[in-house]
Design an enzyme around this catalytic site. Structure first.
Site, PDB file in Angstrom:
ATOM      1  CB  THR A 165      -0.916   0.040   1.237  1.00 31.76           C
ATOM      2  OG1 THR A 165      -0.102   0.095   2.418  1.00 31.76           O
ATOM      3  CG2 THR A 165      -1.838  -1.172   1.328  1.00 31.76           C
ATOM      4  CG  HIS A 166       0.589   4.350   1.331  1.00 30.56           C
ATOM      5  ND1 HIS A 166      -0.096   5.544   1.329  1.00 30.56           N
ATOM      6  CD2 HIS A 166      -0.068   3.534   2.196  1.00 30.56           C
ATOM      7  CE1 HIS A 166      -1.123   5.457   2.174  1.00 30.56           C
ATOM      8  NE2 HIS A 166      -1.123   4.238   2.702  1.00 30.56           N
ATOM      9  CB  SER A 287      19.434   1.129 -24.538  1.00 29.32           C
ATOM     10  OG  SER A 287      20.276   2.251 -24.749  1.00 29.32           O
ATOM     11  CE  LYS A 293      17.880   1.794 -20.388  1.00 31.49           C
ATOM     12  NZ  LYS A 293      17.263   2.779 -19.522  1.00 31.49           N
ATOM     13  CG  ASN A 295      14.669   0.383 -22.252  1.00 31.10           C
ATOM     14  OD1 ASN A 295      15.140   0.339 -21.111  1.00 31.10           O
ATOM     15  ND2 ASN A 295      15.275   0.983 -23.250  1.00 31.10           N
ATOM     16  CD  GLU A 300       8.785   2.642 -21.013  1.00 33.39           C
ATOM     17  OE1 GLU A 300       9.315   3.671 -20.566  1.00 33.39           O
ATOM     18  OE2 GLU A 300       9.360   1.881 -21.806  1.00 33.39           O
ATOM     19  CE1 TYR A 327     -25.814  13.800 -37.695  1.00 35.27           C
ATOM     20  CE2 TYR A 327     -26.265  15.768 -38.984  1.00 35.27           C
ATOM     21  CZ  TYR A 327     -25.415  14.742 -38.632  1.00 35.27           C
ATOM     22  OH  TYR A 327     -24.173  14.644 -39.207  1.00 35.27           O
ATOM     23  CD  GLN A 332     -19.169  14.701 -41.042  1.00 29.64           C
ATOM     24  OE1 GLN A 332     -20.128  14.414 -41.733  1.00 29.64           O
ATOM     25  NE2 GLN A 332     -18.271  15.605 -41.418  1.00 29.64           N
ATOM     26  CE  LYS A 335     -19.982   8.810 -38.581  1.00 26.59           C
ATOM     27  NZ  LYS A 335     -20.209  10.199 -38.100  1.00 26.59           N
TER      28      LYS A 335
HETATM   29  N1  ARG Z   1     -21.627  12.243 -42.478  1.00 27.02           N
HETATM   30  C1  ARG Z   1     -22.692  12.533 -41.597  1.00 27.02           C
HETATM   31  C2  ARG Z   1     -22.320  12.160 -40.162  1.00 27.02           C
HETATM   32  O1  ARG Z   1     -21.415  11.452 -39.995  1.00 27.02           O
HETATM   33  C3  ARG Z   1     -23.900  11.768 -42.008  1.00 27.02           C
HETATM   34  C4  ARG Z   1     -25.184  12.386 -41.584  1.00 27.02           C
HETATM   35  C5  ARG Z   1     -25.421  13.613 -42.348  1.00 27.02           C
HETATM   36  N2  ARG Z   1     -26.717  14.141 -42.105  1.00 27.02           N
HETATM   37  C6  ARG Z   1     -27.022  15.398 -42.420  1.00 27.02           C
HETATM   38  N3  ARG Z   1     -28.214  15.791 -42.156  1.00 27.02           N
HETATM   39  N4  ARG Z   1     -26.146  16.216 -42.926  1.00 27.02           N
HETATM   40  O2  ARG Z   1     -22.925  12.601 -39.228  1.00 27.02           O
END
Ligand code: ARG
Length: 467
Positions: A165-166, A287, A293, A295, A300, A327, A332, A335
């Protein structure tokens, strides 16, 4: 929409009328998502096939058009899979790229695919499908990592090491017990993954732009075809919601935090000063200047990936914060965060699974360290409570004096002569030496979930049955 070479036109030109010329270069650059959302091609095509099939089943499009659409989409799928598809940034995103190509391949029937659908429900569908598959992959990878720990725990159910601990020596534990701590952590991660799969298992397609549609669609049919439990229940929420992506990132962040703690322990344990583990050559580097060494680079980098993954979570939370329903194009930006975190998490789990399986455990070093630092002081105090009837607080005080004496003599507790111990408290007998070894200390901790080998083996059996 014009037929023929539509794939070379910008999406604005495809919409015609209102947009006389294509977007200028900056607009195109900020607007286009094809650079990253092409990752969704398989989901986009699956979704479109399910949608077209449902439209035909409901008599909204003809069976003939549906057949053309499905055939065209399958052609596009193999074109993309074989690297024979030219993605166009002018066409903005994966949805428009696929649809434009479909128009080139099959002509006017392509224009019927987007009936009763919007890119808003389309992207929600594609991304949900992608995240669902990624969660399933993560679940399997965590199962592998847990299996690696279970094997090491079984092998080392009796190997003694210092518990900290610690980062100060606390009490002896077994390496098997320490491994099982990680099994619990990654087991919780996996159950979060399973819950997230349940949460997102609703089909968005058919919510259309935000209000649903006047066409007689069957959302239960598309939900079933796409492997969802049921359709979502509110069309506005459906196109506004990115909880599934945030949840993925939150789970990834928690899991990455776990991985980073393991990474840190491996970094510490593999130093010459600790020498508890030796990493295999596969997961370490030398190294360029210091020949001695080795590593722990992989550990890491796993530790560092946590920063990226946590960053992605904060980024998406911040993107979504304050967005009005339904929306907005802000969404967008969801993603890249998820794709980057998913790639980092997969790599980190795979690297850790490899390291855990490959590393050599130096049980002699661990045992020697387990016995140093007065790690059995609590056992002495417990003995005084049990055998001499002292209240724990008094026993703590007596033990403190014994530790101070051993420290001044430069020896371990078990090396103090009985006379010295009796001078501190006359109730002490030579029986006390039985509890001062690390093995005895560990074996005594049989409380449920404790470090005794018998207890650790029970926990291993529990997890084996569930892995
Ligand atoms: N490429 C857009 C996105 O990833 C798709 C949806 C677009 N919809 C719109 N009403 N412009 O969100």
């Amino acid at each position: 929409m014009a037929e023929g070479n539509t794939d070379t036109k910008s999406s604005n030109q495809m919409w015609g009328g209102r947009f006389a010329s294509g977007p200028d270069a900056i607009m195109e650059e900020i607007n286009a998502s094809i650079g990253f959302d092409k990752k969704l091609f398989a989901q986009d095509i699956r979704g479109s096939i399910a949608h077209a099939t449902m439209l035909a089943h409901q008599g909204i499009i003809s069976a003939d058009d549906k057949d053309k659409i499905v055939h065209g989409l399958n052609t596009i799928l193999s074109e993309i899979e074989s690297g024979n598809f030219e993605f166009s940034r002018q066409l903005e995103d994966i949805h428009m790229n696929v649809e434009a190509r479909l128009a080139t391949l099959i002509g006017p029937a392509a224009g019927r695919l987007h009936t009763a659908r919007s890119r808003n429900d389309q992207v929600a569908l594609d991304f949900r499908l992608w995240v669902k598959e990624e969660l399933q992959k993560t679940e399997a990878m965590l199962t592998d990592l847990i299996a690696a720990f279970l094997d090491r725990a079984e092998e080392h159910a009796e190997s003694v090491m210092p518990g900290f601990t610690h980062l100060q020596t606390a009490q002896p534990v077994t390496f098997g017990h320490h491994c099982m701590a990680y099994v619990e952590m990654f087991g919780r991660d996996r159950s979060r993954v399973r819950h997230a799969i349940e949460h997102l298992d609703e089909s968005p397609i058919g919510a259309a732009a935000l209000a649903g549609t006047g066409y007689p669609i069957d959302r239960h049919m598309t939900a079933k075809a796409l492997g969802f439990r049921e359709p979502t229940r509110n069309s506005i929420d459906t196109v506004s919601d990115r909880d599934f992506a945030i949840e993925f990132l939150a789970i990834a962040a928690i899991c990455a935090v776990h991985l980073s703690r393991l990474a840190e322990e491996i970094v510490i344990w593999s130093t010459p000063q600790f020498g508890f583990v030796r990493l295999s050559d596969a997961f370490s580097t030398g190294s360029s200047i210091m020949p001695q060494k080795k590593n722990p680079d992989a550990a890491e980098l796993v530790r560092a990936k946590t920063g990226r993954i946590n960053g992605s979570l904060i980024a998406l939370l911040t993107i979504m914060k304050g967005l009005p329903l339904a929306y907005s194009k802000d969404m967008q930006e969801d993603k890249e965060q998820v794709f980057d975190a998913a790639e980092s998490l997969e790599l980190a789990i795979a690297a850790m699974t490899g390291m855990v399986r490959d590393m050599t455990i130096n049980t002699a070093r661990m045992k020697a360290a387990a016995g140093s630092g007065y790690s059995t002081a609590t056992d002495l105090a417990d003995w005084l409570v049990r055998e001499a009837g002292l209240p724990f607080r008094d026993a703590h005080h007596v033990t403190g004096r014994a530790v101070a004496l051993a420290e001044s003599k430069g020896c371990d507790l078990s090396e103090l002569p009985l006379a010295d111990l009796q001078a501190i408290n006359p109730a002490i007998t030579d029986k006390v030496y039985d509890v001062l070894t690390v093995e005895a200390s560990v074996a005594s901790r049989k409380s449920f979930g404790g470090t005794a080998p018998s207890e650790v083996r029970k926990q291993i059996a529990y997890w084996r049955a569930r892995n």
